[in-house]
Design an enzyme around this catalytic site. Structure first.
Site, PDB file in Angstrom:
ATOM      1  N   GLY A  77       0.794  -1.229   0.000  1.00  0.00           N
ATOM      2  CA  GLY A  77       0.000   0.000   0.000  1.00  0.00           C
ATOM      3  C   GLY A  77       0.824   1.276   0.000  1.00  0.00           C
ATOM      4  O   GLY A  77       1.878   1.341   0.618  1.00  0.00           O
ATOM      5  N   ASP A 142      17.126  -7.247   4.637  1.00  0.00           N
ATOM      6  CA  ASP A 142      18.029  -7.154   3.477  1.00  0.00           C
ATOM      7  C   ASP A 142      19.258  -6.274   3.740  1.00  0.00           C
ATOM      8  O   ASP A 142      20.229  -6.346   2.988  1.00  0.00           O
ATOM      9  CB  ASP A 142      17.280  -6.576   2.262  1.00  0.00           C
ATOM     10  CG  ASP A 142      16.045  -7.373   1.899  1.00  0.00           C
ATOM     11  OD1 ASP A 142      15.980  -8.569   2.239  1.00  0.00           O
ATOM     12  OD2 ASP A 142      15.126  -6.803   1.280  1.00  0.00           O
ATOM     13  N   GLY A 185      17.114 -11.131   0.109  1.00  0.00           N
ATOM     14  CA  GLY A 185      17.985  -9.958   0.058  1.00  0.00           C
ATOM     15  C   GLY A 185      17.665  -8.986  -1.061  1.00  0.00           C
ATOM     16  O   GLY A 185      18.335  -7.975  -1.223  1.00  0.00           O
ATOM     17  N   ARG A 186      16.668  -9.337  -1.882  1.00  0.00           N
ATOM     18  CA  ARG A 186      16.306  -8.521  -3.054  1.00  0.00           C
ATOM     19  C   ARG A 186      17.548  -8.216  -3.902  1.00  0.00           C
ATOM     20  O   ARG A 186      18.259  -9.134  -4.255  1.00  0.00           O
ATOM     21  CB  ARG A 186      15.611  -7.231  -2.613  1.00  0.00           C
ATOM     22  CG  ARG A 186      14.130  -7.409  -2.478  1.00  0.00           C
ATOM     23  CD  ARG A 186      13.413  -6.092  -2.493  1.00  0.00           C
ATOM     24  NE  ARG A 186      14.027  -5.116  -1.623  1.00  0.00           N
ATOM     25  CZ  ARG A 186      13.525  -3.924  -1.384  1.00  0.00           C
ATOM     26  NH1 ARG A 186      12.389  -3.571  -1.930  1.00  0.00           N
ATOM     27  NH2 ARG A 186      14.128  -3.078  -0.597  1.00  0.00           N
ATOM     28  N   ARG A 280      21.423 -30.792  -4.479  1.00  0.00           N
ATOM     29  CA  ARG A 280      20.113 -30.518  -3.877  1.00  0.00           C
ATOM     30  C   ARG A 280      20.000 -29.014  -3.603  1.00  0.00           C
ATOM     31  O   ARG A 280      20.994 -28.372  -3.241  1.00  0.00           O
ATOM     32  CB  ARG A 280      19.939 -31.277  -2.557  1.00  0.00           C
ATOM     33  CG  ARG A 280      19.891 -32.783  -2.711  1.00  0.00           C
ATOM     34  CD  ARG A 280      18.616 -33.240  -3.422  1.00  0.00           C
ATOM     35  NE  ARG A 280      18.521 -34.693  -3.496  1.00  0.00           N
ATOM     36  CZ  ARG A 280      18.966 -35.427  -4.518  1.00  0.00           C
ATOM     37  NH1 ARG A 280      19.564 -34.845  -5.541  1.00  0.00           N
ATOM     38  NH2 ARG A 280      18.831 -36.744  -4.502  1.00  0.00           N
ATOM     39  N   ARG A 289      12.519 -14.234   7.857  1.00  0.00           N
ATOM     40  CA  ARG A 289      11.834 -13.050   8.379  1.00  0.00           C
ATOM     41  C   ARG A 289      11.121 -13.318   9.698  1.00  0.00           C
ATOM     42  O   ARG A 289      10.716 -12.380  10.391  1.00  0.00           O
ATOM     43  CB  ARG A 289      10.797 -12.561   7.350  1.00  0.00           C
ATOM     44  CG  ARG A 289      11.373 -11.909   6.121  1.00  0.00           C
ATOM     45  CD  ARG A 289      10.867 -10.499   5.960  1.00  0.00           C
ATOM     46  NE  ARG A 289       9.443 -10.428   5.881  1.00  0.00           N
ATOM     47  CZ  ARG A 289       8.729 -10.388   4.747  1.00  0.00           C
ATOM     48  NH1 ARG A 289       9.352 -10.385   3.576  1.00  0.00           N
ATOM     49  NH2 ARG A 289       7.433 -10.312   4.771  1.00  0.00           N
TER      50      ARG A 289
HETATM   51  O1  F6P Z   1      12.562  -6.970   1.724  1.00  0.00           O
HETATM   52  C1  F6P Z   1      12.432  -8.085   2.543  1.00  0.00           C
HETATM   53  C2  F6P Z   1      12.086  -9.309   1.753  1.00  0.00           C
HETATM   54  O2  F6P Z   1      11.990 -10.406   2.623  1.00  0.00           O
HETATM   55  C3  F6P Z   1      13.037  -9.617   0.591  1.00  0.00           C
HETATM   56  O3  F6P Z   1      14.238 -10.186   1.020  1.00  0.00           O
HETATM   57  C4  F6P Z   1      12.167 -10.491  -0.269  1.00  0.00           C
HETATM   58  O4  F6P Z   1      12.558 -10.436  -1.623  1.00  0.00           O
HETATM   59  C5  F6P Z   1      10.794  -9.899  -0.083  1.00  0.00           C
HETATM   60  O5  F6P Z   1      10.825  -9.164   1.123  1.00  0.00           O
HETATM   61  C6  F6P Z   1       9.692 -10.920  -0.007  1.00  0.00           C
HETATM   62  O6  F6P Z   1       8.482 -10.248   0.037  1.00  0.00           O
HETATM   63  P1  F6P Z   1       7.103 -10.962   0.360  1.00  0.00           P
HETATM   64  O7  F6P Z   1       7.060 -11.212   1.839  1.00  0.00           O
HETATM   65  O8  F6P Z   1       6.080 -10.000  -0.093  1.00  0.00           O
HETATM   66  O9  F6P Z   1       7.095 -12.251  -0.409  1.00  0.00           O
END
Ligand code: F6P
Length: 360
Positions: A77, A142, A185-186, A280, A289
């Site tokens: 948002g 990140d 980590g984007r 693998r 997270r």
């Molecule tokens: O920016 C934090 C992050 O966890 C990134 O590392 C990841 O690419 C993204 O958010 C994942 O987002 P979502 O929770 O919307 O899938």
């Protein structure tokens, strides 16, 4: 004079958000005798007028160790682009920032503290330019926010990723396998770099260094010749081969709409073709997270939350608290929006190379 401050947690969650909320409430109450009110579900909750929650000192007791955010999060948002469904299903985006600003007035908020990543800081900065009184706290696993050496959430994700490598190591050794671990980590390789070093990865693939898979294959072959029949490869979700593209698991508009993912499997398949070992792939995903913040993240989130209240007291609108070295400081939100990437010429990357780690 008694004041009332609001707090919201913008973007995705990160371990330590609740510790920020706790520090804001305790500092506001104990140092200033101010009230704190929580805005639920980020900026969406602000402009959509969702009921706010009074945050009382007595409710803060068990928050330090709790993951997630008690205020809820919404990572899409923006009051500058609120999606509205038109007849025939067409989605159009409306600027409702004036609604967000008038809601702050309706709630009697003298200052708003936003804990979030670069997207949140960009929104907050625009609101400040329209007259809103907002200060920021840098949040993301990140670690890619400019102006601060570190963000809270990173250390917890790093611990999770390193623990995963440790676990993959023992099973890789038993089965003589190549284990590929894809981490988040984007567009920044901080989690992969730090966990890769801490977990003894043989190759670390990060977005900042486009990779040549043959370099990784060669490394694995060399290890075999030296008598080691297993190896660990950590891949950041934003890594891409030289001349190639990043992989997305969710397509969407812009940097904040799309979601990276899938490069780990591609790397695994390429390695299976070239090294003649079983490979693998593990995608670590959102466990990075979730869960309890580490003591370091609790400590950092607490410092940030407390400092943000002092920043609001100084009326430093448009500033974000930042850790520079060991010093708590503040930077303009516009500096925070500039993404902080791994410096490929840094001492850390060179140190990893000196250890024999390849970056592809
Ligand atoms: O920016 C934090 C992050 O966890 C990134 O590392 C990841 O690419 C993204 O958010 C994942 O987002 P979502 O929770 O919307 O899938």
């Amino acid at each position: 004079m008694s004041k009332r401050i609001g707090i919201l947690t913008g973007g995705g969650d990160a371990p330590g958000l609740n510790a920020v909320i706790r520090a804001v409430v305790l500092t506001a109450r104990n140092h200033y005798d101010w009230d704190v009110v929580g805005i639920v579900r980020g900026f969406d909750g602000l402009y959509e007028g969702l009921p706010s929650v009074p945050l009382l000192e007595k409710d803060m007791r068990e928050l330090l160790a709790r993951g997630g955010t008690i205020l809820g999060a919404a990572n899409r948002g923006s009051p500058f682009a609120h999606p509205v469904q038109r007849p025939h299903g067409k989605i159009e985006y409306e600027d409702v920032s004036h609604v967000a600003i008038s809601r702050m007035a309706d709630l009697g908020i003298d200052a708003l503290i936003v804990a979030g990543g670069d997207g949140t800081m960009a929104i907050a900065n625009r609101l400040v330019s329209l007259g809103a009184r907002v200060v920021g706290v840098p949040k993301t696993i990140d670690n890619d926010i400019g102006g601060t050496d570190i963000t809270f959430g990173f250390d917890t994700a790093l611990n999770t990723a390193t623990e995963a490598l440790d676990k993959l190591q023992t099973t890789a050794e038993s089965h003589h396998r190549v284990m590929v671990l894809e981490v988040m980590g984007r567009d920044a390789g901080w989690i992969a770099l730090h966990a890769g070093v801490a977990g003894g990865a043989d190759a670390i693939l990060i977005p900042e260094i486009p990779f040549d898979i043959e370099v990784v294959c060669q490394k694995i072959r060399q290890l075999k010749v030296a008598g080691r029949n297993h190896s660990l490869i950590i891949v950041a979700e934003g890594a891409a081969p030289i001349g190639g593209q990043q992989q997305y698991r969710i397509k969407g508009e812009g940097r904040h709409g799309a979601r990276l993912g899938g490069v780990g499997q591609i790397v695994g398949d390429l390695l299976a073709d070239c090294v003649g070992s079983e490979v693998r792939v593990t995608v670590l995903g959102h466990v990075q997270r979730g869960g309890q913040p580490t003591p370091h993240d609790r400590w950092l989130a607490t410092r940030f939350g407390s400092a943000a209240v002092h920043l609001a007291a100084q009326e430093k609108w448009g500033y974000m608290v930042a850790l520079q070295g060991t010093h708590m400081s503040a930077v303009k939100m516009e500096d925070a929006i500039k993404m902080k990437l791994v410096d490929v010429n840094s001492e850390t990357v060179q140190m990893a190379r000196d250890l024999g780690v390849v970056f592809g």
